[in-house]
Design a protein around this motif. Structure first.
Motif, short mmCIF file in Angstrom:
data_model
loop_
_atom_site.label_atom_id
_atom_site.label_comp_id
_atom_site.label_asym_id
_atom_site.label_seq_id
_atom_site.Cartn_x
_atom_site.Cartn_y
_atom_site.Cartn_z
N ASP A 93 0.90 -1.06 -0.23
CA ASP A 93 0.05 0.03 0.04
C ASP A 93 1.00 1.44 -0.15
OD1 ASP A 93 -2.15 -1.32 0.39
OD2 ASP A 93 -2.88 -0.49 1.55
N TYR A 94 1.35 1.15 0.80
CA TYR A 94 2.34 2.32 1.29
C TYR A 94 3.59 2.33 -0.55
CZ TYR A 94 0.76 2.40 5.33
OH TYR A 94 -0.58 2.66 6.23
N ILE A 95 4.26 1.49 -1.01
CA ILE A 95 4.51 1.25 -2.32
C ILE A 95 4.03 2.29 -3.70
CG2 ILE A 95 6.31 0.37 -4.11
CD1 ILE A 95 6.72 -1.28 -1.31
N ASP A 96 2.79 1.79 -3.01
CA ASP A 96 2.10 2.19 -4.17
C ASP A 96 1.53 3.70 -4.20
OD1 ASP A 96 1.09 0.23 -5.57
OD2 ASP A 96 -0.95 0.17 -4.73
N ARG A 97 0.83 4.57 -3.03
CA ARG A 97 1.03 5.44 -2.61
C ARG A 97 2.16 6.22 -2.57
NH1 ARG A 97 -2.63 7.24 0.73
NH2 ARG A 97 -4.65 5.29 1.58
N GLU A 98 3.78 5.54 -2.51
CA GLU A 98 4.62 6.63 -2.54
C GLU A 98 5.26 6.68 -4.67
OE1 GLU A 98 6.48 7.64 -0.44
OE2 GLU A 98 8.35 7.81 -1.48
N GLY A 101 2.05 9.60 -5.53
CA GLY A 101 2.32 10.84 -4.73
C GLY A 101 0.75 10.87 -3.69
N ALA A 102 0.31 9.69 -3.61
CA ALA A 102 -1.05 10.41 -2.78
C ALA A 102 -0.01 9.97 -0.64
CB ALA A 102 -1.71 8.52 -2.42
N ASP A 103 -0.67 10.39 -0.05
CA ASP A 103 -0.38 10.62 1.11
C ASP A 103 0.53 9.28 2.04
OD1 ASP A 103 0.17 13.17 2.61
OD2 ASP A 103 -1.83 13.64 3.49
N ILE A 104 1.02 9.49 3.07
CA ILE A 104 1.68 8.22 3.81
C ILE A 104 0.80 8.79 5.34
CG2 ILE A 104 3.37 6.83 4.68
CD1 ILE A 104 4.28 6.72 2.01
N ASP A 105 -0.64 8.36 6.25
CA ASP A 105 -0.84 8.28 6.54
C ASP A 105 -0.23 7.45 7.69
OD1 ASP A 105 -1.43 5.38 6.04
OD2 ASP A 105 -3.36 6.01 5.72
N ALA A 106 0.98 7.53 7.71
CA ALA A 106 1.90 6.60 8.82
C ALA A 106 2.96 7.35 9.61
CB ALA A 106 1.56 5.15 9.10
N ASP A 107 3.87 6.93 10.46
CA ASP A 107 5.01 7.23 10.93
C ASP A 107 6.36 5.68 10.85
OD1 ASP A 107 4.17 10.43 11.77
OD2 ASP A 107 3.64 9.31 13.21
N GLY A 288 10.60 -6.59 10.96
CA GLY A 288 11.40 -5.77 11.73
C GLY A 288 10.24 -4.66 11.42
N MET A 289 10.31 -3.32 12.45
CA MET A 289 10.10 -2.33 12.89
C MET A 289 11.13 -1.53 12.38
SD MET A 289 10.23 -2.00 16.73
CE MET A 289 11.93 -2.11 17.76
N GLY A 290 10.40 -0.10 11.34
CA GLY A 290 11.00 0.62 10.98
C GLY A 290 10.51 2.52 11.25
N VAL A 291 11.33 3.60 10.66
CA VAL A 291 9.60 4.52 11.13
C VAL A 291 10.05 4.99 8.89
CG1 VAL A 291 9.62 7.41 11.39
CG2 VAL A 291 11.51 5.04 12.48
N PHE A 292 8.76 5.93 8.90
CA PHE A 292 9.22 6.35 7.33
C PHE A 292 9.47 7.84 7.08
CE2 PHE A 292 4.50 4.05 7.70
CZ PHE A 292 4.99 3.00 6.56
N GLU A 293 10.10 7.76 5.66
CA GLU A 293 11.10 8.27 5.43
C GLU A 293 9.63 10.19 5.84
OE1 GLU A 293 11.83 8.10 1.37
OE2 GLU A 293 13.82 7.23 1.64
N GLY A 294 8.62 10.16 5.13
CA GLY A 294 8.02 11.32 5.33
C GLY A 294 7.45 11.26 7.01
N ALA A 295 7.77 10.96 7.70
CA ALA A 295 7.02 10.63 9.39
C ALA A 295 7.33 12.55 9.80
CB ALA A 295 7.91 10.14 9.99
#
Lengths: 374, 630
Positions: A93-98, A101-107, A288-295
């Motif tokens: 979902d987040y690859i698609d959004r990226e 150019g749609a908003d990524i709604d997560a940190d 694993g856990m990570g932080v979104f670039e646009g957090a």
């Protein structure tokens, strides 16, 4: 008359309008976290809403860890609020959004596998979507056991738990298989259930395990042997385990090494829930856990990663989600019962990022075509 | 004065509305379809024909020349002009084909011989598409064979609970695939219900599922689709004009002859409709094939899902476009046939029913015995898996347990707002189901009216209107996500998003209206066109002629269509889960999926709740609808 009113009412109703919602894309100025390296701030901002994306069973199954994590985190950071968000197709979902150019709604992303990182890098820029973590900001990061390094060259994720794929078998019907080779022997004819590596995590793990054992050039021959010996490859873990295995159709299934924890909880006959580690191995699937670039809550996100590695959180994640903790034994206290029924393989196998990159899709496709070709 | 003026104006408005009712509904239908169907499907399909914004046929060429997908046809597509070479290889192949029919005993331990055609061919490669069509054809035959006797019994005989049974026929339709799979294993597995029952008689255990994976997949497909064939056919049977039969009888036709020459032609469109829908559904079947059969039985949809999962949208779209083209081609062929049928029915006086078991003597007649035998078969195939599923919800390793229901209760009482609560799911399912019914029925009627008995152009419109059935569910889902949930980009950085309850109802209505259309169209086609013409000649608007003359005569089709619309909405999963994400608009099947963890108990308990609530509402929908059927 009645008939007419009915027909009239149906024919005359109109189609409702749409609840459209208009939004404007935010300025994406935080986009490239790569070069900044997230230095330790002097005065971290620990206030606000931390949005954590994860998978369903973290919040919605039986007694999941999610609600506990939320409560405990909010107690520790009283100015913070943790909200869960469950994407439909995981990281995709987040690859698609990226890409769109749609908003990524997560940190924070909680639940990334190694192949998720590969998929990100195959579709976006190398090392994209998630930030390169500044591990110095995560004090408890050095508690993570050796061997659970997820091998990302960009250092985007830290493991918070792991599972091991193994074989679960019915000792009344078959003996414990000592090696993977045994599975192609007549003693295991029409015995094994596996899952489609195209869509099932344990299925893919088992396939990668055989690739690790027999090599890129040998694994298809091995599977040919399995096929001739009558292996059944079903869709997903649920059907193969809940359906075919539990209804006694077959005596052996590719499953998780925590199987006996459930068998114990639900009073199932342990002789039907024996664990086998052929070749003295099990396939490790660290999460694993990570932080979104646009957090937008980077500081809180770092705190959450550290918090998830705390002793309490590790024990809760392990026991509620029935997974193994990521931290070394001295940093986590598990119930005796959990220790007794959750089995760790003598040797853990993982195919790392470097090998998966550029190969995974081809390996799976060639394997699937071997089976499906009519 | 003012009141009179107002009244005059409102009468004028009403008259205008009445005059334009059909076109307004048609426009609204087109609007809903544009946003909820063509846009999301287009967003994905476009990937098949464009590579980085440049139009290309490369993706199609790749698929069509790959023997894995299209088998022996790959050579044909690779070199379409090498006619001679193709003919030679075809002749060589035909020369080596042999067909034989042998008696087989497919049910282990039961000496029931069934003629089994076997085709000896010299290693033809059918490819993924070929196999997909093959299993769909077998599933269609099985569904029609299992569905028609049910239609016959429900239409011809009277017995206690007939109406309730008729309402419940489409219950299998709403079950999520995973629940059907679990139910089938619980019924037919080695330690399943059927083997336990046979064990009482000292038989078994038999490996019903292991014995022939393709057979069990086909039975599962029939589990879904035979009820559909039955329901569509019952609706047609109940609107057969009995007077035509009486006329034939009075002219000296035997009952058999009257049935063959008068009733069958009126039923055939409905039966073929059921067969067509079954073929299309099973052609695009997804979870059930691999859940019961295994990867050897993979279909095109399995590959589409894999491509979407690895974000290879061009390949996914190409495969999906080919699937759709094949499905719509078949639909068009059928609709040309349907629109050529022009009946002369002038009333729906449904046939009088004979009591099923009036006395012991009749009950022992061969026909009644056959009906009892069929009843037992339906108990095994339809009731068995559902009942076994329900039992699975109240058992664990130690026997009977209520812990799975206790989980539902506890979640309802103590669950957080970001968790999935059972009552919210139930409420949403019922609300969306009713709303879908209200939206889909007029949509379906309008499409029927516009296209029935129309010319070639009408058949094309009708075919295109069937698109919701002919699009891969996986692709539709990803299209909704990328098109509506992410938002449609507008100039200036704006995005318009369409999600939430209204979008879900609209998506359900889009999926449901083809069922309304397909239930009504064969019946409308069957009516004598002269009736509408005389109503119009007497000054009735098209809308009034429809409302007062035609629709009452096809009421049984409307009720069946409404029941389907409700069922589709209740059972719909793939678009609901996408449009409901992040909100509290989830439905019962979504809850089932979300409760499915490492132990299936909670999900099965929720599946049982889904079955019970749906069964109750079907009975209500059918009863309410039945009042208008007369």
């Amino acid at each position: 008359m009645k008939r007419r009113t009915f027909v009239g009412a149906v024919g005359g109703s109109t189609v409702a309008g749409f609840a459209g919602c208009l939004t404007r894309d935010g300025e994406d100025d935080q986009g490239n976290g790569t070069e900044t390296g997230d230095p330790e701030p002097e005065d971290p901002d620990l206030e606000g809403e931390l949005r954590v994306a994860t998978y369903e069973s973290m919040v919605d199954g039986e007694n999941p860890a999610g609600p506990w994590l939320k409560q405990a985190f909010e107690e520790e950071y009283p100015d913070a609020e943790l909200t869960w968000t469950i994407p439909n197709n995981g990281i995709n979902d987040y690859i698609d959004r990226e890409q769109q150019g749609a908003d990524i709604d997560a940190d924070v992303y909680l639940g990334a596998n190694v192949d998720d990182l590969v998929r990100i890098d195959d579709n976006l820029d190398d090392g994209g979507l998630l930030r390169d973590l500044n591990v110095d900001r995560i004090d408890r990061a050095d508690r993570i056991r050796d061997g659970l390094d997820m091998g990302d060259p960009h250092g985007r994720v830290l493991a918070y738990d792991t599972g091991y794929i193994c074989l679960v078998y019915d000792e009344n019907v078959v003996d414990e298989p000592e090696t993977l080779d045994d599975l192609t022997e007549p003693a295991y004819e029409d015995a094994l259930l596996a899952q489609n590596a195209q869509q099932s995590d344990p299925g893919q793990a088992f396939l990668l395990w055989t690739i690790d054992a027999y090599g890129e050039d040998g694994y298809l021959d091995y599977w040919q042997g399995l096929e001739e010996n009558g292996i059944r490859v079903l869709n997903d873990w649920s059907e193969s385990y809940t359906g075919a295995y539990m209804e006694g159709d077959r005596p052996m299934v590719v499953s998780y090494s925590t199987d006996q924890v459930f068998a114990n909880q639900y009073d199932y006959d342990m002789s039907r829930h024996q664990i086998a580690f052929p070749n003295d191995q099990g396939y490790a699937n660290p999460e694993g856990m990570g932080v979104f670039e646009g957090a937008s809550e980077v500081d809180l996100a770092y705190e959450f990663l550290d918090f998830a590695l705390s002793s309490d959180a590790q024990a809760q994640i392990a026991q509620r989600n029935v997974q193994f903790p990521a931290v070394a034994a001295e940093h986590v206290d598990l119930d005796e019962e959990f220790d007794r029924y959750a089995h760790v393989p003598p040797e853990a196998v993982t195919v790392g990022y470097e090998e998966l990159r550029g190969n995974l899709d081809g390996w799976v496709e060639n394997w699937a075509r071997e089976f499906a070709s009519q | 004065m003012r009141a009179a003026g107002l009244r005059r104006r409102s009468t004028a408005v009403r008259r205008w509305l009445e005059h334009h009712a059909l076109s307004l509904t048609a426009i609204a239908t087109a609007g809903v379809l544009a946003v909820m169907l063509y846009l999301p499907v287009g967003v994905v399909f476009v990937n098949a024909a464009f590579d980085d914004g440049v139009a290309t046929l490369a993706f199609f060429r790749e698929v069509l020349t790959d023997p894995f997908y299209v088998g022996v046809l790959a050579d044909l597509f690779a070199e379409p002009l090498a006619v001679r070479a193709h003919l030679e290889s075809l002749l060589g192949w035909l020369a080596a084909v042999s067909v034989s029919i042998s008696l087989e005993y497919p049910i282990p331990g039961v000496p029931l011989p069934i003629p089994w055609p076997s085709l000896e061919t010299p290693g033809i490669r059918t490819g993924l598409f070929g196999f997909t069509a093959y299993q769909a054809a077998l599933s269609t035959v099985a569904s029609v064979a299992l569905g028609l006797p049910a239609a016959y019994i429900l239409a011809k005989y009277e017995f206690r609970g007939r109406r309730t049974l008729r309402s419940l026929t489409i219950l299998p339709f709403v079950l999520p695939g995973i629940m059907v799979a679990v139910g089938f294993y619980a019924m037919f597995g080695r330690t399943g219900t059927l083997n336990q029952l046979l064990g009482i008689a000292g038989l078994g255990p038999y490996p019903f599922i292991e014995w022939n994976p393709l057979a069990i997949v086909i039975v599962a497909h029939a589990f879904y689709n035979a009820p559909l064939v039955a329901r569509v056919t019952v609706a047609a049977w109940e609107s057969v004009d009995v007077r035509t039969v009486e006329t034939a009888r009075s002219l000296g036709a035997s009952p058999r002859r009257a049935f063959r020459d008068v009733v069958v032609p009126q039923l055939l469109p409905a039966v073929l409709t059921g067969a067509l829908l079954t073929f299309i559904f099973t052609f695009m079947t997804f979870p059930i094939v691999l859940a019961l059969g295994g990867l050897q039985l993979a279909t095109v949809e399995v590959w589409i899902y894999d491509r979407v999962r690895r974000l290879a949208y061009s390949e996914a779209a190409t495969l999906a476009v080919l699937e759709t083209v094949l499905s719509l081609g078949l639909t068009y062929a059928y609709l040309r046939y349907e629109s050529a049928q022009s009946g002369l029915a002038r009333g729906a006086t449904s046939p009088s029913r004979t009591p099923l078991f009036p006395d012991l003597r009749t009950a022992l007649s061969p026909r009644r015995v056959a009906i009892v035998g069929y009843g037992i078969l339906t108990l095994v195939v339809f009731v068995g898996p559902m009942a076994s599923l329900v039992v699975g919800g109240v058992t664990d390793g130690s026997g009977f347990t209520t812990r799975h229901y206790a989980f539902l209760l506890e979640r309802q009482l103590e669950g957080a707002d970001y968790q999935t609560l059972p009552l919210v799911a139930i409420r949403n399912s019922l609300l969306f189901g009713l709303a879908t019914l209200v939206v889909a029925v007029p949509m379906g009627i309008v499409v029927s009216v516009v296209t029935v008995r129309a010319d070639r152009g009408g058949a094309i419109v009708d075919t295109l209107a069937m698109l919701p059935l002919a699009v891969s569910g996986v692709v539709f889902g990803i299209g909704l996500l990328q098109g509506l949930v992410f938002g449609i980009p507008l100039p200036g950085g704006w995005r318009i998003q369409v999600t939430g309850a209204v979008a879900i109802v609209a998506a359900h209505a889009v999926a449901a209206y083809p069922f309304v259309t397909r239930n009504i169209s064969p019946l409308l086609a069957n009516l004598d066109p002269a009736m509408v013409e005389s109503a119009r000649a007497l000054g009735a608007s098209r809308y009034r002629a429809l409302r007062d003359v035609e629709l009452p005569l096809v009421a049984s089709g409307i009720v069946a269509g409404a029941a389907f619309a409700f069922a589709i909405s209740i059972g719909e999963f793939s678009s609901t889960v996408i449009l409901a994400s992040g909100g509290d608009t989830y439905t019962m099947p979504v809850a089932v999926e979300r409760y499915l963890g490492r132990r299936s108990g909670p999900a099965i308990a929720m599946g049982t709740v889904l079955l019970v609530i749906t069964a109750a509402s079907f009975v209500v929908v059918d009863r309410v609808g039945g009042r208008f059927e007369g």
